[in-house]
Design an enzyme around this catalytic site. Structure first.
Site, PDB file in Angstrom:
ATOM      1  N   ASP A   1     -13.192  -5.904  -4.154  1.00 57.19           N
ATOM      2  CA  ASP A   1     -12.819  -6.659  -2.815  1.00 57.19           C
ATOM      3  C   ASP A   1     -13.909  -7.704  -2.581  1.00 57.19           C
ATOM      4  OD1 ASP A   1     -10.142  -5.674  -2.622  1.00 57.19           O
ATOM      5  OD2 ASP A   1     -10.689  -4.473  -0.879  1.00 57.19           O
TER       6      ASP A   1
ATOM      7  N   HIS B   1      -7.028 -10.261   0.872  1.00 55.19           N
ATOM      8  CA  HIS B   1      -7.417  -8.974   0.822  1.00 55.19           C
ATOM      9  C   HIS B   1      -8.266  -8.514  -0.188  1.00 55.19           C
ATOM     10  CE1 HIS B   1      -3.905  -7.303  -1.359  1.00 55.19           C
ATOM     11  NE2 HIS B   1      -4.110  -8.208  -2.284  1.00 55.19           N
TER      12      HIS B   1
ATOM     13  N   ASP C   1      -4.997   2.685  -1.671  1.00 58.44           N
ATOM     14  CA  ASP C   1      -4.745   2.662  -3.114  1.00 58.44           C
ATOM     15  C   ASP C   1      -5.962   3.152  -3.903  1.00 58.44           C
ATOM     16  OD1 ASP C   1      -6.713   0.684  -3.443  1.00 58.44           O
ATOM     17  OD2 ASP C   1      -5.364  -0.981  -3.158  1.00 58.44           O
TER      18      ASP C   1
ATOM     19  N   GLU D   1      -3.814  -0.706   3.836  1.00 59.66           N
ATOM     20  CA  GLU D   1      -3.023  -0.867   2.594  1.00 59.66           C
ATOM     21  C   GLU D   1      -1.941   0.047   2.357  1.00 59.66           C
ATOM     22  OE1 GLU D   1      -2.733  -3.633   1.028  1.00 59.66           O
ATOM     23  OE2 GLU D   1      -4.859  -4.735   1.334  1.00 59.66           O
TER      24      GLU D   1
ATOM     25  N   HIS E   1     -10.255  -1.180  -5.626  1.00 64.19           N
ATOM     26  CA  HIS E   1     -10.825  -2.529  -6.070  1.00 64.19           C
ATOM     27  C   HIS E   1     -12.120  -2.797  -5.154  1.00 64.19           C
ATOM     28  CE1 HIS E   1      -6.311  -2.552  -5.866  1.00 64.19           C
ATOM     29  NE2 HIS E   1      -6.294  -3.369  -6.958  1.00 64.19           N
TER      30      HIS E   1
ATOM     31  N   ASP F   1     -11.573   2.770  -2.332  1.00 65.91           N
ATOM     32  CA  ASP F   1     -10.623   1.618  -2.815  1.00 65.91           C
ATOM     33  C   ASP F   1     -10.776   1.775  -4.476  1.00 65.91           C
ATOM     34  OD1 ASP F   1      -9.412  -0.911  -3.025  1.00 65.91           O
ATOM     35  OD2 ASP F   1     -10.436  -1.536  -1.334  1.00 65.91           O
TER      36      ASP F   1
ATOM     37  N   ASP G   1      -8.961   2.609   1.863  1.00 65.32           N
ATOM     38  CA  ASP G   1      -7.541   1.728   1.227  1.00 65.32           C
ATOM     39  C   ASP G   1      -6.808   2.762   0.591  1.00 65.32           C
ATOM     40  OD1 ASP G   1      -5.867   0.287  -0.332  1.00 65.32           O
ATOM     41  OD2 ASP G   1      -7.280  -1.350  -0.370  1.00 65.32           O
TER      42      ASP G   1
ATOM     43  N   HIS H   1      -6.296  -4.896   3.718  1.00 70.35           N
ATOM     44  CA  HIS H   1      -7.447  -4.750   3.685  1.00 70.35           C
ATOM     45  C   HIS H   1      -8.741  -5.950   4.172  1.00 70.35           C
ATOM     46  CE1 HIS H   1     -10.667  -1.589   1.767  1.00 70.35           C
ATOM     47  NE2 HIS H   1     -10.942  -1.766   3.241  1.00 70.35           N
TER      48      HIS H   1
END
Length: 313
Positions: A134, A147, A235, A278, A132, A130, A233, A103
């Protein structure tokens, strides 16, 4: 509402690197998406698909962080290449789909979209799907992995090698971002997110209010002058259905929640560019996560489970 994407030209841009990640393997993501039939599935919806193959760039040196950043020179080079490739497709009137890669590459793709919006007088809305936020910097990151920093870099917080890609610092305003599905944020990062008022629809919000309400708010005020970018992403998804990522976080959206998210984006008719990042085949089971990602991307381009007659279109 049914959006007809027939005849729309899209470009697949493979960016095979895991240079910004904490685990090896995301560099194989572009091929996994191709093996899962991404091109063919999009063509089945009437899209004209150009596969540009993979960009080339520096190898992952797998070294420790230097002054809070891991592999900064390599990350910067990959992002510059991604930026130019995405910008070229936008300039030509095609919808770019960046196949990552980790990412960190969102710096290159989204700075290209922001540059295109400045050149064409359009507004920008970024949906960051996502687990996260980030939004780390070298001062607060526990790892130095870039990332975990792309949103911060795009908002002007980071090294000049990354914040300056695209020719304007910051590339975007935090006000243009809507983060969805967040459930793993470092302590210092959480404070930083609050300081800059990022709009975050975390998993607690989705649990309490539902994915529909989260997406209605995330997509509010879009108009015909808005370019909608989705940075997906993998995840973002619950690892029970999407194990093929390096940084799994339990408690993500279910299959149906993710489908609703994608269908509501498609309903706007505003999608102008996309990242898929990702995906890590080294962590996957028989390419299951890639197949799910392709299924969800199909929904972004008009595949719908809707059986009843819509009252909106």
């Amino acid at each position: 509402m049914s959006i007809d994407m027939s005849g729309r030209e899209v470009a697949l841009i493979g960016v095979p690197t895991d240079v910004g990640a904490s685990d090896r393997g995301a560099s194989m993501g572009p091929e996994a998406l191709r093996v899962a039939g991404l091109r063919e599935r999009l063509q089945a919806h009437g899209l004209v698909v150009h596969d540009r193959g993979n960009l080339s760039g520096p190898a992952n040196p797998w070294l420790p962080p230097v002054e809070g950043y891991r592999h900064l020179a390599e990350v910067a080079e990959w992002n510059r290449k991604a930026h130019e490739a995405v910008h070229a497709e936008l300039t030509a009137g095609r919808l770019p789909i960046m196949l990552g890669g980790d990412h960190c590459l969102g710096i290159g793709s989204i700075s290209a979209v922001a540059r295109h919006c400045r050149e064409t007088g359009r507004k920008l809305r970024v949906l960051w799907l996502d687990a996260h936020a980030d939004f780390n910097t070298s001062a607060i990151t526990p790892t130095g992995n870039i990332h975990g920093m792309p949103v911060a870099c795009l908002c002007g917080f980071g090294p000049a090698e990354l914040t300056g890609i695209g020719g304007q610092v910051p590339a975007i305003s935090p006000k243009w971002i809507r983060q969805i599905g967040i459930r793993s944020v470092d302590a210092g990062e959480k404070r930083f997110v609050h300081e800059h008022d990022l709009e975050v629809f975390d998993m607690r919000f989705i649990d309490e209010m539902g994915m529909r309400h989260a997406m209605e708010l995330a997509l509010a005020t879009l108009d015909e002058r808005t370019h909608l970018h989705v940075s997906f992403d993998v995840d973002f998804l619950d690892p029970d259905i999407a194990p093929g990522v390096g940084t799994t976080v339990p408690g993500g959206p279910t299959y149906r929640e993710a489908q609703l998210c994608m269908e509501m984006i498609a309903d706007t008719g505003r999608l102008g560019s996309l990242d898929i990042v990702e995906l890590n085949p080294a962590c996957d089971v028989r390419n299951r996560t890639a197949a799910l990602a392709v299924d969800l991307v199909e929904s972004l381009f008009g595949k719908s489970t809707l059986m009843r007659k819509s009252s909106r279109g």
